[in-house]
Design an enzyme around this catalytic site. Structure first.
Site, PDB file in Angstrom:
ATOM      1  N   LYS A 191       0.836  -1.215   0.000  1.00 14.92           N
ATOM      2  CA  LYS A 191       0.000   0.000   0.000  1.00 14.92           C
ATOM      3  C   LYS A 191       0.863   1.254   0.000  1.00 14.92           C
ATOM      4  O   LYS A 191       0.639   2.174  -0.793  1.00 14.92           O
ATOM      5  CB  LYS A 191      -0.931  -0.040   1.225  1.00 14.92           C
ATOM      6  CG  LYS A 191      -1.859   1.146   1.348  1.00 14.92           C
ATOM      7  CD  LYS A 191      -3.063   0.814   2.204  1.00 14.92           C
ATOM      8  CE  LYS A 191      -2.812   0.987   3.687  1.00 14.92           C
ATOM      9  NZ  LYS A 191      -2.679   2.414   4.099  1.00 14.92           N
ATOM     10  N   GLY A 217      -5.178   8.144   5.219  1.00 16.25           N
ATOM     11  CA  GLY A 217      -4.302   9.142   5.830  1.00 16.25           C
ATOM     12  C   GLY A 217      -3.069   9.390   4.982  1.00 16.25           C
ATOM     13  O   GLY A 217      -2.577  10.519   4.891  1.00 16.25           O
ATOM     14  N   SER A 232       7.069   9.359  11.932  1.00 10.36           N
ATOM     15  CA  SER A 232       5.992   9.212  10.945  1.00 10.36           C
ATOM     16  C   SER A 232       6.515   9.366   9.536  1.00 10.36           C
ATOM     17  O   SER A 232       7.036  10.417   9.159  1.00 10.36           O
ATOM     18  CB  SER A 232       4.893  10.249  11.209  1.00 10.36           C
ATOM     19  OG  SER A 232       4.062  10.355  10.071  1.00 10.36           O
ATOM     20  N   GLN A 258       4.628   9.405   6.990  1.00  8.86           N
ATOM     21  CA  GLN A 258       3.711  10.287   6.250  1.00  8.86           C
ATOM     22  C   GLN A 258       4.152  11.732   6.386  1.00  8.86           C
ATOM     23  O   GLN A 258       4.146  12.491   5.415  1.00  8.86           O
ATOM     24  CB  GLN A 258       2.281  10.102   6.765  1.00  8.86           C
ATOM     25  CG  GLN A 258       1.735   8.715   6.455  1.00  8.86           C
ATOM     26  CD  GLN A 258       0.336   8.486   6.985  1.00  8.86           C
ATOM     27  OE1 GLN A 258      -0.235   9.341   7.650  1.00  8.86           O
ATOM     28  NE2 GLN A 258      -0.208   7.316   6.703  1.00  8.86           N
ATOM     29  N   ASP A 290       2.056  -1.037  12.032  1.00 10.16           N
ATOM     30  CA  ASP A 290       0.775  -1.508  11.484  1.00 10.16           C
ATOM     31  C   ASP A 290       0.502  -2.975  11.822  1.00 10.16           C
ATOM     32  O   ASP A 290      -0.596  -3.479  11.587  1.00 10.16           O
ATOM     33  CB  ASP A 290       0.744  -1.321   9.957  1.00 10.16           C
ATOM     34  CG  ASP A 290       0.678   0.158   9.575  1.00 10.16           C
ATOM     35  OD1 ASP A 290       0.292   0.982  10.421  1.00 10.16           O
ATOM     36  OD2 ASP A 290       1.021   0.485   8.427  1.00 10.16           O
ATOM     37  N   ARG A 298      -7.308  -2.942   9.581  1.00  4.29           N
ATOM     38  CA  ARG A 298      -6.364  -3.832  10.285  1.00  4.29           C
ATOM     39  C   ARG A 298      -6.986  -4.431  11.550  1.00  4.29           C
ATOM     40  O   ARG A 298      -6.632  -5.532  11.956  1.00  4.29           O
ATOM     41  CB  ARG A 298      -5.062  -3.104  10.583  1.00  4.29           C
ATOM     42  CG  ARG A 298      -4.362  -2.637   9.307  1.00  4.29           C
ATOM     43  CD  ARG A 298      -2.886  -2.448   9.461  1.00  4.29           C
ATOM     44  NE  ARG A 298      -2.375  -1.537   8.456  1.00  4.29           N
ATOM     45  CZ  ARG A 298      -2.105  -1.857   7.190  1.00  4.29           C
ATOM     46  NH1 ARG A 298      -2.304  -3.091   6.769  1.00  4.29           N
ATOM     47  NH2 ARG A 298      -1.640  -0.959   6.347  1.00  4.29           N
TER      48      ARG A 298
HETATM   49  C1  S3P Z   1       2.353   4.938   6.216  1.00  2.57           C
HETATM   50  C2  S3P Z   1       2.957   5.336   7.364  1.00  2.57           C
HETATM   51  C3  S3P Z   1       2.499   4.932   8.701  1.00  2.57           C
HETATM   52  C4  S3P Z   1       1.565   3.731   8.633  1.00  2.57           C
HETATM   53  C5  S3P Z   1       0.541   3.875   7.556  1.00  2.57           C
HETATM   54  C6  S3P Z   1       1.196   4.032   6.196  1.00  2.57           C
HETATM   55  C7  S3P Z   1       2.897   5.423   4.925  1.00  2.57           C
HETATM   56  O1  S3P Z   1       1.794   6.008   9.287  1.00  2.57           O
HETATM   57  O2  S3P Z   1       0.958   3.509   9.868  1.00  2.57           O
HETATM   58  O3  S3P Z   1      -0.300   2.743   7.515  1.00  2.57           O
HETATM   59  O4  S3P Z   1       2.567   4.868   3.868  1.00  2.57           O
HETATM   60  O5  S3P Z   1       3.682   6.387   4.971  1.00  2.57           O
HETATM   61  P1  S3P Z   1       2.567   7.209  10.047  1.00  2.57           P
HETATM   62  O6  S3P Z   1       3.385   7.938   9.059  1.00  2.57           O
HETATM   63  O7  S3P Z   1       1.469   8.064  10.601  1.00  2.57           O
HETATM   64  O8  S3P Z   1       3.377   6.560  11.105  1.00  2.57           O
END
Ligand code: S3P
Length: 426
Positions: free
Chosen positions: A20, A92, A165, A167, A312, A385
């Protein structure tokens, strides 16, 4: 509703859908690259389809050919002002990463998502993007979606991530592509590095040294991207197979980026028999086959730098821990409270219904095993999840475990129930 009950063991050789995190990044980065790029193994889950829909609204064209997705890159400056509101659904990753790109555009966008997204913290991206010069306004003066992002000329910043993070790190790096001067991101605990690896493959001027990532504004050149299987999806089969004696499972072609493989390390520490075979590298990303043989596991402690490497996978780890001898403790995982659901309280509340001896901690969980499970009706809280972890818990229960709200599994793992049915033996 998905109903699962006790099995004898798990047997089979399977592949799981594409990663993903990598699928999101491949779409977004190829959309702002020069030229035509192909994505092989793209995850057609609801979250990644939300990214594709948002990019389409920004003027990006896609074509599907067999199992390849072809994208005609618009270059850094070729996105179009969206007509309507950008809707990320439950994703997110879409909202936070796309915010970084939108911050650098010469137009204003409004971005939002479903009920869960509107409760998740967006200050973590709004604060650094504002420091770079973007104007971002959240709902009711708070940094919650919907966000109005007014793109501006950006300036590079030197930013230490307050939370581990990927993200947030990625949003800043994507904005950095549009910024004057160097953008530096420093991480205290390493989070997944797919964005850095993919940016390097597309020709960006990016350097990583220890916990410091430096990026200078640069054009991206499209290339072909092969997405490995998602370890975070495979985890829902690997962890139960590791905990059930007599199981023998092979999951082929799974992403093995070391920033993501914490579950394998922790299960091995719990006594699991897991081998990696046919490991290869492409575009900086490792992939290989994961071979699992079931055994009796024992409890362990998960904390510190390990947490972002399996963030995750904590829901399914909690289920495996219920079958392990002794106590398993997860600490330093307060981030779980702001995922698609508050996974700490959701796990404590639902796993107890199934007879699991689990205690909620402010920043984690404690599970005392081995537990004898019983059937019950449990709820997913609309969290993919949670739904899959609860379904996997059903594999240990003599009576049926009924997971309400299991439709959300399509967010990351279309075909989960069918694949599970293929490998369970009674
Ligand atoms: C992700 C980062 C993680 C993870 C999410 C996917 C990504 O979140 O939990 O399922 O693809 O960058 P965080 O960046 O909030 O830790």
């Amino acid at each position: 509703m998905l109903t699962v009950s006790r099995i004898k063991n798990i047997q089979g050789r399977i592949a799981v859908p594409g990663d993903k995190s990598i699928s999101h990044r491949a779409l977004m980065l190829l959309a702002i690259s020069e030229g035509r790029g192909r994505i092989k193994g793209f995850l057609r889950g609801a979250d990644c389809l939300s990214t594709a829909a948002c990019l389409r609204q920004l003027g990006v064209g896609f074509e599907e050919r067999g199992n390849e997705l072809i994208i005609d890159g618009r270059g850094l400056w070729g996105l179009e002002e969206p007509r309507g509101v950008l809707d990320v659904g439950n994703s997110g990753t879409t909202l936070r990463l796309l915010s970084g790109i939108l911050a650098g555009q010469a137009f204003t966008s409004v971005i939002t998502g479903d009920h869960s997204i509107q409760k998740r913290p967006m200050d973590r991206v709004a604060v650094p993007l504002r420091k770079m010069g973007a104007a971002i306004a959240g709902k009711d003066g708070r940094d919650l979606a919907p966000l109005v992002i007014q793109g501006r000329g950006l300036l590079g910043i030197d930013y230490t991530l307050p939370v581990a993070s990927a993200q947030v790190k990625s949003a800043i790096l994507l904005a950095g592509l549009y910024a004057e001067g160097e953008t530096v991101v420093r991480e205290v605990k390493p989070a997944r590095n797919h964005t850095e690896l993919m940016l390097a493959c597309l020709g960006a001027d990016i350097k990583t040294e220890g916990g410091k990532i430096g990026l200078k504004s640069s054009k991206l050149q499209a290339c072909d991207i092969a997405v490995p299987g998602d370890l975070s999806s495979a985890a829902f089969f690997i962890a139960p197979a590791a905990a059930i004696k007599g199981s023998h499972l092979v999951v082929e072609g799974v992403g093995l980026n070391p920033t993501r493989t914490g579950l394998i390390d922790v299960l091995r520490r719990m006594g699991a028999a897991i081998e990696l075979e046919n490991v290869t590298e492409r575009g900086g990303e490792l992939r290989g086959d994961i071979v699992v043989r079931g055994r009796r596991l024992h409890g362990t402690v998960v904390e510190g730098e390990m947490v972002p490497r399996l963030i995750d996978e904590i829901p399914i780890l909690a289920v495996a821990a219920s079958q392990a001898e002794g106590i398993t403790t997860v600490r330093g995982a307060e981030e779980l409270r702001v995922k698609e659901s508050d996974r700490i309280s959701a796990l404590a509340q639902e796993l107890v219904r199934l007879g699991i001896d689990i205690q909620e901690l402010p920043d984690g969980l404690q599970i005392k095993g081995p537990c004898s499970l019983r059937g019950a009706e449990v709820q997913s809280f609309g969290d993919h999840r949670m739904a899959m972890a609860l379904a996997a818990a059903g594999l240990f229960s003599p009576e049926p475990v009924k997971v309400q709200g299991s439709e959300c599994i399509s967010v990351s793992f279309p075909g989960f129930a069918q694949l599970l049915a293929k490998i369970v033996k009674y």
